[in-house]
Motif scaffolding. Sequence first.
Motif, PDB file in Angstrom:
ATOM      1  N   SER A  99       0.563  -1.237  -0.592  1.00 26.84           N
ATOM      2  CA  SER A  99      -0.328  -0.072  -0.122  1.00 26.84           C
ATOM      3  C   SER A  99       0.503   1.127   0.494  1.00 26.84           C
ATOM      4  N   VAL A 100       2.020   1.554   0.076  1.00 27.84           N
ATOM      5  CA  VAL A 100       2.621   2.260   0.906  1.00 27.84           C
ATOM      6  C   VAL A 100       2.673   2.699  -0.611  1.00 27.84           C
ATOM      7  N   PHE A 101       3.371   1.979  -1.694  1.00 30.83           N
ATOM      8  CA  PHE A 101       3.657   2.065  -3.205  1.00 30.83           C
ATOM      9  C   PHE A 101       2.773   2.825  -3.979  1.00 30.83           C
ATOM     10  N   VAL A 102       1.479   2.076  -3.229  1.00 31.09           N
ATOM     11  CA  VAL A 102       0.658   2.538  -4.580  1.00 31.09           C
ATOM     12  C   VAL A 102       0.401   3.931  -3.825  1.00 31.09           C
ATOM     13  N   ILE A 103       0.228   5.106  -2.814  1.00 25.99           N
ATOM     14  CA  ILE A 103       0.521   5.691  -2.643  1.00 25.99           C
ATOM     15  C   ILE A 103       1.731   6.501  -3.175  1.00 25.99           C
ATOM     16  N   LEU A 104       2.933   6.161  -2.757  1.00 21.28           N
ATOM     17  CA  LEU A 104       4.035   6.669  -3.738  1.00 21.28           C
ATOM     18  C   LEU A 104       3.881   6.641  -5.590  1.00 21.28           C
ATOM     19  N   ALA A 105       3.200   6.256  -6.120  1.00 24.03           N
ATOM     20  CA  ALA A 105       2.095   5.998  -7.743  1.00 24.03           C
ATOM     21  C   ALA A 105       1.538   7.462  -7.892  1.00 24.03           C
ATOM     22  N   PHE A 106       0.548   7.560  -6.382  1.00 23.88           N
ATOM     23  CA  PHE A 106      -0.399   8.120  -6.922  1.00 23.88           C
ATOM     24  C   PHE A 106      -0.360  10.091  -7.187  1.00 23.88           C
ATOM     25  N   ALA A 107       1.249   9.945  -5.624  1.00 24.09           N
ATOM     26  CA  ALA A 107       2.024  11.471  -5.815  1.00 24.09           C
ATOM     27  C   ALA A 107       2.506  11.849  -7.075  1.00 24.09           C
ATOM     28  N   SER A 108       3.217  10.350  -7.701  1.00 26.15           N
ATOM     29  CA  SER A 108       4.117  11.111  -8.604  1.00 26.15           C
ATOM     30  C   SER A 108       3.150  11.477  -9.689  1.00 26.15           C
ATOM     31  N   LEU A 109       1.317  10.835 -10.061  1.00 30.95           N
ATOM     32  CA  LEU A 109       0.975  11.344 -10.893  1.00 30.95           C
ATOM     33  C   LEU A 109       0.910  12.920 -11.048  1.00 30.95           C
ATOM     34  N   ILE A 110       0.807  12.746  -9.479  1.00 34.83           N
ATOM     35  CA  ILE A 110       0.127  14.234  -9.064  1.00 34.83           C
ATOM     36  C   ILE A 110       1.014  15.065  -9.648  1.00 34.83           C
ATOM     37  N   ILE A 111       2.291  15.242  -9.245  1.00 32.19           N
ATOM     38  CA  ILE A 111       3.165  16.010  -9.982  1.00 32.19           C
ATOM     39  C   ILE A 111       3.629  15.682 -11.340  1.00 32.19           C
ATOM     40  N   ILE A 112       3.128  14.681 -11.975  1.00 27.69           N
ATOM     41  CA  ILE A 112       3.519  14.549 -13.291  1.00 27.69           C
ATOM     42  C   ILE A 112       2.436  15.388 -13.147  1.00 27.69           C
ATOM     43  N   VAL A 113       1.147  15.592 -13.421  1.00 24.63           N
ATOM     44  CA  VAL A 113      -0.405  16.813 -13.988  1.00 24.63           C
ATOM     45  C   VAL A 113       0.830  17.793 -13.985  1.00 24.63           C
ATOM     46  N   LEU A 114       1.030  18.293 -12.921  1.00 18.25           N
ATOM     47  CA  LEU A 114       0.958  19.985 -12.537  1.00 18.25           C
ATOM     48  C   LEU A 114       2.161  20.578 -13.079  1.00 18.25           C
ATOM     49  N   SER A 115       3.087  19.954 -13.053  1.00 23.24           N
ATOM     50  CA  SER A 115       4.402  19.800 -13.793  1.00 23.24           C
ATOM     51  C   SER A 115       3.628  20.243 -15.378  1.00 23.24           C
ATOM     52  N   ALA A 116       3.219  18.825 -16.345  1.00 22.29           N
ATOM     53  CA  ALA A 116       2.426  18.949 -17.456  1.00 22.29           C
ATOM     54  C   ALA A 116       1.825  20.336 -17.356  1.00 22.29           C
ATOM     55  N   CYS A 117       0.650  20.929 -16.921  1.00 28.72           N
ATOM     56  CA  CYS A 117      -0.382  21.915 -16.949  1.00 28.72           C
ATOM     57  C   CYS A 117      -0.115  23.319 -16.584  1.00 28.72           C
ATOM     58  N   LYS A 118       0.711  23.037 -15.621  1.00 30.87           N
ATOM     59  CA  LYS A 118       0.918  24.261 -14.698  1.00 30.87           C
ATOM     60  C   LYS A 118       2.463  25.042 -14.714  1.00 30.87           C
ATOM     61  N   TYR A 119       3.466  24.198 -14.306  1.00 37.75           N
ATOM     62  CA  TYR A 119       4.844  25.313 -15.035  1.00 37.75           C
ATOM     63  C   TYR A 119       5.334  26.105 -16.244  1.00 37.75           C
ATOM     64  N   LYS A 120       5.359  26.616 -15.874  1.00 34.82           N
ATOM     65  CA  LYS A 120       5.994  27.203 -17.347  1.00 34.82           C
ATOM     66  C   LYS A 120       7.635  26.979 -17.473  1.00 34.82           C
ATOM     67  N   GLU A 121       8.402  26.639 -18.468  1.00 36.97           N
ATOM     68  CA  GLU A 121       9.397  26.709 -18.593  1.00 36.97           C
ATOM     69  C   GLU A 121      10.610  27.563 -18.330  1.00 36.97           C
ATOM     70  N   SER A 122      11.696  27.510 -17.253  1.00 36.88           N
ATOM     71  CA  SER A 122      12.517  28.120 -17.125  1.00 36.88           C
ATOM     72  C   SER A 122      13.471  28.513 -17.546  1.00 36.88           C
ATOM     73  N   LEU A 123      13.662  28.027 -17.861  1.00 37.89           N
ATOM     74  CA  LEU A 123      15.482  28.030 -18.937  1.00 37.89           C
ATOM     75  C   LEU A 123      14.867  28.393 -20.159  1.00 37.89           C
ATOM     76  N   PRO A 124      14.363  29.779 -21.027  1.00 33.52           N
ATOM     77  CA  PRO A 124      14.308  29.814 -21.819  1.00 33.52           C
ATOM     78  C   PRO A 124      15.725  28.967 -23.127  1.00 33.52           C
ATOM     79  N   LYS A 125      15.491  29.199 -24.011  1.00 29.88           N
ATOM     80  CA  LYS A 125      16.421  28.370 -25.073  1.00 29.88           C
ATOM     81  C   LYS A 125      17.441  29.171 -25.693  1.00 29.88           C
ATOM     82  N   GLU A 126      17.173  30.564 -25.688  1.00 31.60           N
ATOM     83  CA  GLU A 126      18.237  30.877 -25.843  1.00 31.60           C
ATOM     84  C   GLU A 126      19.454  31.010 -24.572  1.00 31.60           C
ATOM     85  N   LYS A 127      19.099  30.527 -23.461  1.00 31.50           N
ATOM     86  CA  LYS A 127      19.462  30.477 -22.292  1.00 31.50           C
ATOM     87  C   LYS A 127      20.065  29.068 -22.330  1.00 31.50           C
TER      88      LYS A 127
END
Length: 408
Positions: A172-200
Motif C-alpha cells: 500500500s505504501v507504493f500505491v500512495i507513491l504512484a498517486f503522488a507521482s501522478l499528481i506531480i506529473i499533472v502539475l508539471s505538465a499543465c501549470k509549470y512554465k519553462e524557466s530556462l528559455p532556449k537562448e540560455k
Amino acid sequence: MDKVINQPTITTNNNTFLITLLALICSIGPLATDMYLPAFPEITAYFTTTPSMVQLTITTWLIGLAVGQIIAGPLSDIYGRQKPLIFSLVFFTISVIACIFSPSIHLFIFARLIGGFAASSALVIGRAIASDVYSGTMLTKFLSTVMIIQGIAPIIAPVLGGQLLLFFPWTSVFVILAFASLIIIVLSACKYKESLPKEKRIRGNLSQVLKIFFSLCARPYFASLCAIQFFIFCSLFAYISGMPFILQGIYGFSPQQFSFVFAFVGVGMMCFGKLTNILTGRVADGKLLFLGLCQGVFFGVLFLIGVLLDLNIYVLIVFLLLSETSLAITAATSFSLAMQTQKKVAGSASALLGFFSSISGSLVAPIVGIGGGTTAVPTALVIALAEIIALCIFLVVTKKYIKKTAEN
C-alpha cells in the motif's frame, strides 16, 4: 544584488506555485525513501530474506538516484527543465508499480534501482529551477522555505507508512507513491512554465557535458562544497538506514512508535529550516554553514558517546535530533553557496551536488548494516565521523575561498 532572475520567462510561475511545486518535486525522494521504512521487518518476512538484503533496496535506490542526476542535470541544461522532468516521473511511476508486483526480493531491488534513476530528475531539476529564478540570499531563503515544506515529507512518510501497516499490506505504501507521482506529473505538465528559455540553454554533446563536469570538479571551492554535501548526507543516510533496525530490533519499538521518532526528527528539521530562513540575509551564508556544521559535530559526537555508554534511548534520540536537524542549515547554505557561482550551468552543477549527496547513502547503508539490528555503534560512528570530516573540509578549504570572495 540579490534578486529574482529570468523574470520575463516565468510570469505564470508565481512564487506560491513555485514553492509548492518544488516542495512536491523535492519530496519524491524523502517519500520514496522513508515511507516504507516501518515495513522493513514485514518486507523481510514477505520475501523470506535477510535484513541486509532489505537494506540493499535503499542502497540501490540511492545509487540510481545519484547516477541519474549526472544524466538528468546536463539534459535539463540542453533541453530545458520541463520535458526531462515529466519523462523521468513517468518512468518513476512505472518502477513503483513494478515494486508492488515484484515476485522476489531481487526484482524488488532492481525496481528500486530504476526508480531511483528516474526520480533523480525530479531532484536535480527542482533545484535547477530554483537557481533559474533566484540568486544570492534570495536563493538561500527560497531553498530553506522549500525545505520547511519538504520537511513535511519525512514527518508524514514514516507515520503514514506505519499507519498503513495497521490496515493494509506493505504494498500500500507504493500505491500512495504512484498517486503522488501522478499528481506531480499533472502539475508539471499543465501549470509549470519553462524557466530556462532556449537562448540560455547549452548547445553541445556528451563531450561538452563531460568538459563541464571536469571543469566544475577542478574548482576547489565548488568541489569542497560537493564534499561537504557528501559527508553531511552520509550522516543523514546512516540515520535513515540504521534506525529502523536499531529502534525495532534492539529497543523493541513497534512500526508506529518508530514512525513517531522519525516524525519527531522531521519536526526538528522544519523548525531549523524556518530558523535558516529567518537568519538568511542577517547572517552570512558562510557563517551559517559553519554554525550548522559545528552543531552536527557536537551532537553527533554526543550521540556516539551515548551509544558507547548505553544511555537511555530517549536521551539518544534527543542527541540524534539535534545532530540531524543541522542538515536543514548545512544543506541549504552549502547548496546555495555552490550554485551562486554556477548560474550558466545550473543543471550540471545541481547534478554534481545531487550526485555526491545521493551516492553517500549507497555507501553508508552497507556499513551501518554491519550492526545487523544488534548494535547501534556502526550507525553512531558513521554519523560522528561524517560530521567531523565535513567541518574539517570547511575549515581547510571552503572558509578560505569565502573569505577571499568577501575581501574582493
